[in-house]
Scaffold this motif. Structure first.
Motif, PDB file in Angstrom:
ATOM      1  N   PRO A  42      -0.929   4.820  14.239  1.00 39.67           N
ATOM      2  CA  PRO A  42      -1.676   4.322  13.075  1.00 39.67           C
ATOM      3  C   PRO A  42      -0.941   4.599  11.765  1.00 39.67           C
ATOM      4  N   VAL A  43      -1.180   3.726  10.784  1.00 37.82           N
ATOM      5  CA  VAL A  43      -0.580   3.867   9.457  1.00 37.82           C
ATOM      6  C   VAL A  43      -1.702   3.856   8.423  1.00 37.82           C
ATOM      7  N   ILE A  44      -1.701   4.836   7.544  1.00 35.18           N
ATOM      8  CA  ILE A  44      -2.634   4.880   6.427  1.00 35.18           C
ATOM      9  C   ILE A  44      -1.857   4.601   5.154  1.00 35.18           C
ATOM     10  N   VAL A  45      -2.165   3.498   4.502  1.00 33.29           N
ATOM     11  CA  VAL A  45      -1.486   3.111   3.264  1.00 33.29           C
ATOM     12  C   VAL A  45      -2.304   3.650   2.099  1.00 33.29           C
ATOM     13  N   ALA A  46      -1.797   4.710   1.488  1.00 31.77           N
ATOM     14  CA  ALA A  46      -2.512   5.398   0.404  1.00 31.77           C
ATOM     15  C   ALA A  46      -1.753   5.209  -0.902  1.00 31.77           C
ATOM     16  N   THR A  47      -1.576   3.964  -1.280  1.00 34.23           N
ATOM     17  CA  THR A  47      -0.861   3.610  -2.497  1.00 34.23           C
ATOM     18  C   THR A  47      -1.814   2.877  -3.440  1.00 34.23           C
ATOM     19  N   SER A  48      -1.296   2.436  -4.574  1.00 30.83           N
ATOM     20  CA  SER A  48      -2.089   1.549  -5.417  1.00 30.83           C
ATOM     21  C   SER A  48      -2.337   0.253  -4.659  1.00 30.83           C
ATOM     22  N   LEU A  49      -3.379  -0.478  -5.060  1.00 30.80           N
ATOM     23  CA  LEU A  49      -3.693  -1.721  -4.376  1.00 30.80           C
ATOM     24  C   LEU A  49      -2.573  -2.750  -4.560  1.00 30.80           C
ATOM     25  N   ASP A  50      -1.926  -2.734  -5.716  1.00 29.17           N
ATOM     26  CA  ASP A  50      -0.799  -3.647  -5.947  1.00 29.17           C
ATOM     27  C   ASP A  50       0.327  -3.377  -4.956  1.00 29.17           C
ATOM     28  N   SER A  51       0.656  -2.091  -4.768  1.00 29.01           N
ATOM     29  CA  SER A  51       1.727  -1.738  -3.825  1.00 29.01           C
ATOM     30  C   SER A  51       1.335  -2.074  -2.398  1.00 29.01           C
ATOM     31  N   ALA A  52       0.062  -1.831  -2.056  1.00 30.31           N
ATOM     32  CA  ALA A  52      -0.409  -2.156  -0.712  1.00 30.31           C
ATOM     33  C   ALA A  52      -0.342  -3.662  -0.464  1.00 30.31           C
ATOM     34  N   ARG A  53      -0.664  -4.460  -1.475  1.00 28.56           N
ATOM     35  CA  ARG A  53      -0.622  -5.913  -1.326  1.00 28.56           C
ATOM     36  C   ARG A  53       0.803  -6.384  -1.019  1.00 28.56           C
ATOM     37  N   ARG A  54       1.783  -5.795  -1.720  1.00 26.09           N
ATOM     38  CA  ARG A  54       3.172  -6.185  -1.478  1.00 26.09           C
ATOM     39  C   ARG A  54       3.652  -5.702  -0.107  1.00 26.09           C
ATOM     40  N   LEU A  55       3.305  -4.465   0.236  1.00 27.76           N
ATOM     41  CA  LEU A  55       3.766  -3.906   1.506  1.00 27.76           C
ATOM     42  C   LEU A  55       3.176  -4.648   2.691  1.00 27.76           C
ATOM     43  N   LEU A  56       1.881  -4.956   2.623  1.00 29.11           N
ATOM     44  CA  LEU A  56       1.206  -5.611   3.741  1.00 29.11           C
ATOM     45  C   LEU A  56       1.285  -7.128   3.672  1.00 29.11           C
ATOM     46  N   ARG A  57       1.846  -7.638   2.561  1.00 29.86           N
ATOM     47  CA  ARG A  57       1.950  -9.086   2.356  1.00 29.86           C
ATOM     48  C   ARG A  57       0.579  -9.751   2.530  1.00 29.86           C
ATOM     49  N   ASP A  58      -0.390  -9.162   1.864  1.00 24.58           N
ATOM     50  CA  ASP A  58      -1.777  -9.604   1.985  1.00 24.58           C
ATOM     51  C   ASP A  58      -2.329  -9.881   0.590  1.00 24.58           C
ATOM     52  N   ASP A  59      -2.391 -11.167   0.227  1.00 32.04           N
ATOM     53  CA  ASP A  59      -2.826 -11.541  -1.118  1.00 32.04           C
ATOM     54  C   ASP A  59      -4.300 -11.275  -1.369  1.00 32.04           C
ATOM     55  N   SER A  60      -5.062 -10.957  -0.323  1.00 33.59           N
ATOM     56  CA  SER A  60      -6.491 -10.686  -0.512  1.00 33.59           C
ATOM     57  C   SER A  60      -6.745  -9.287  -1.072  1.00 33.59           C
ATOM     58  N   LEU A  61      -5.720  -8.469  -1.128  1.00 35.22           N
ATOM     59  CA  LEU A  61      -5.893  -7.089  -1.599  1.00 35.22           C
ATOM     60  C   LEU A  61      -5.874  -7.051  -3.124  1.00 35.22           C
ATOM     61  N   THR A  62      -6.958  -7.487  -3.713  1.00 32.07           N
ATOM     62  CA  THR A  62      -7.108  -7.457  -5.171  1.00 32.07           C
ATOM     63  C   THR A  62      -8.516  -6.976  -5.506  1.00 32.07           C
ATOM     64  N   TRP A  63      -8.635  -6.346  -6.654  1.00 29.82           N
ATOM     65  CA  TRP A  63      -9.945  -5.959  -7.178  1.00 29.82           C
ATOM     66  C   TRP A  63      -9.796  -5.684  -8.664  1.00 29.82           C
ATOM     67  N   THR A  64     -10.887  -5.883  -9.382  1.00 32.72           N
ATOM     68  CA  THR A  64     -10.862  -5.676 -10.824  1.00 32.72           C
ATOM     69  C   THR A  64     -10.692  -4.203 -11.158  1.00 32.72           C
ATOM     70  N   SER A  65      -9.834  -3.928 -12.141  1.00 34.37           N
ATOM     71  CA  SER A  65      -9.625  -2.556 -12.614  1.00 34.37           C
ATOM     72  C   SER A  65      -9.634  -2.587 -14.137  1.00 34.37           C
ATOM     73  N   GLY A  66      -9.241  -1.490 -14.738  1.00 35.60           N
ATOM     74  CA  GLY A  66      -9.200  -1.398 -16.192  1.00 35.60           C
ATOM     75  C   GLY A  66      -7.781  -1.273 -16.706  1.00 35.60           C
ATOM     76  N   ARG A  67      -7.686  -1.267 -18.006  1.00 34.28           N
ATOM     77  CA  ARG A  67      -6.391  -1.126 -18.669  1.00 34.28           C
ATOM     78  C   ARG A  67      -6.616  -0.216 -19.869  1.00 34.28           C
ATOM     79  N   THR A  68      -5.878   0.867 -19.916  1.00 35.55           N
ATOM     80  CA  THR A  68      -6.180   1.909 -20.898  1.00 35.55           C
ATOM     81  C   THR A  68      -4.928   2.363 -21.622  1.00 35.55           C
TER      82      THR A  68
END
Length: 389
Positions: free
Chosen positions: A211-237
């Motif tokens: 098993p693999v646990i991907v414990a990165t930012s969602l942006d990094s996980a999206r690139r690593l898994l090549r899964d464009d569905s990995l998005t969610w609203t966040s903030g900018r500070t």
């Protein structure tokens, strides 16, 4: 049966939680971290000024607090002296005040109605306390969600964070030395449990051995898994860190009720964060997509002008940064944490982090998702201390 080998990609709070939890069951664990040090967003800067990417506080109301305490990973805490706590100021209608508007207090009562998921906070709160109280409460809640427009988010989402941020006695606690002290203890425990930790190790292809646990930012996980569905609203500070020479009368913290924003003097509770005779102050100003970092920094400087007399002449060090999409998930009306990207991605791949489908506030989401990922990866029947809200 022998436990599998688990690979954890990312050595931040979520990754280390997953590694320790899995190793405690007897699993063999390897952690890969792209940076030269562990910690992720929980890193504390090296040098005389110990800043974090965001606040130093750790909330005591979630399950991660019990988990850390049971393993003696919290370490010494830096309490807020009562005299310092009394120096909390509220920026309202252009001036600093000691008390919030009365209408806002209606929304802080524990007996107030449970907010709905499918209505925005501003609409719901205005019905409960009027527009002035709703707006002030929405802006105050920004300290626990880092979004430029909290009133537009799900009422239930904002209400939970508002209640946690205003709870008495306060839930916010400060590990002495910043988050790095907690990360160091977590890493030491992982090491003692036999976890192999590889820094400066960027992973571009998923390993196939277990098993693999991907414990990165969602942006990094999206690139690593090549899964464009990995998005969610966040903030900018926008983050403004300044060290100033000590002067009596400086505020402990300033909450902006006219717009989302928070300034805190972290050395009020932990003198180890800056050299003797200096104070370390951080401004956290959520900014809209069309705003620049300079816009946020200007608002932070205005709050400093009001609460830290002569701070510009006292500055000994300064740093500016933007936390873009790195402030955790925020839920829009009609959505909750259950609607975020699922932890189980199939084929033995699991997500952990602060933008995935797990309950909690701030770092609690990372913790809860890490425990859930280990539970699923090891096919453990009993949940590992995971409390669903």
């Amino acid at each position: 049966m022998p436990q599998p080998h688990i690979t954890v990609i990312g050595g931040g709070f979520a990754g280390l939680t997953a590694a320790v939890t899995a190793a405690e069951t007897g699993a063999k664990v390897t952690v890969y971290e792209a940076h030269h040090t562990l910690g992720g967003r929980a890193r504390t800067a090296e040098g005389p000024y110990k800043t974090n990417e965001g606040p130093h506080a750790l909330y005591s109301g979630g399950p991660h607090w019990t988990w850390l305490r049971q393993r003696n990973l919290l370490g010494p805490l830096a309490p807020i002296p009562p005299l310092e706590a009394a120096r909390l100021r509220l920026h309202h209608k252009g001036a600093l005040r000691r008390t919030p508007p009365f209408a806002m207090l209606k929304l802080l009562r524990r007996t107030s109605r449970q907010a709905p998921v499918d209505v925005d906070f501003m609409t719901w709160a205005t019905e409960q306390a009027g527009e002035e109280g709703a707006l002030a409460a929405a802006h105050y809640s920004a300290v626990a969600l880092f979004h430029h427009d909290p009133g537009s988010l799900s009422a239930a989402f904002v209400q939970e964070r508002l209640r946690r941020a205003t709870k008495l006695p306060p839930e916010a606690h400060y590990p002495r030395g910043g988050w790095a002290s907690v990360i160091d203890r977590m890493a030491a425990r992982a090491w003692n449990l036999g976890v192999r930790m590889e820094t400066l190790s960027r992973v571009d292809t998923l390993p196939q051995d277990g098993p693999v646990i991907v414990a990165t930012s969602l942006d990094s996980a999206r690139r690593l898994l090549r899964d464009d569905s990995l998005t969610w609203t966040s903030g900018r500070t926008a983050l403004l860190d300044v060290a100033v020479r000590t002067r009596r009368g400086d505020a402990f913290a300033v909450s902006d009720l006219d717009a989302p924003g928070w300034i805190e003097r972290f050395t009020a509770q932990d003198r180890t964060l800056a050299p003797a005779g200096e104070q370390l102050v951080q401004g956290q100003i959520p900014i809209a997509p069309h705003e620049s970092r300079a816009d946020g920094i200007a608002r932070a400087e205005h709050l400093l002008d009001l609460a830290f007399d002569g701070w510009r002449e006292r500055v000994t060090w300064r740093s500016e940064a933007t936390a873009n999409g790195r402030t955790g998930a925020v839920d829009l009306p009609g959505t909750s944490w259950r609607d975020r990207p699922a932890i189980d991605r199939g084929d033995g791949v699991y997500l952990a982090g602060d933008q995935v489908a797990a309950p909690g506030v701030l770092s609690e989401v990372s913790f809860n998702s890490a425990l859930e990922a280990v539970t699923l990866a090891l096919r453990i029947r009993e949940r590992l201390d995971l409390k669903h809200a």
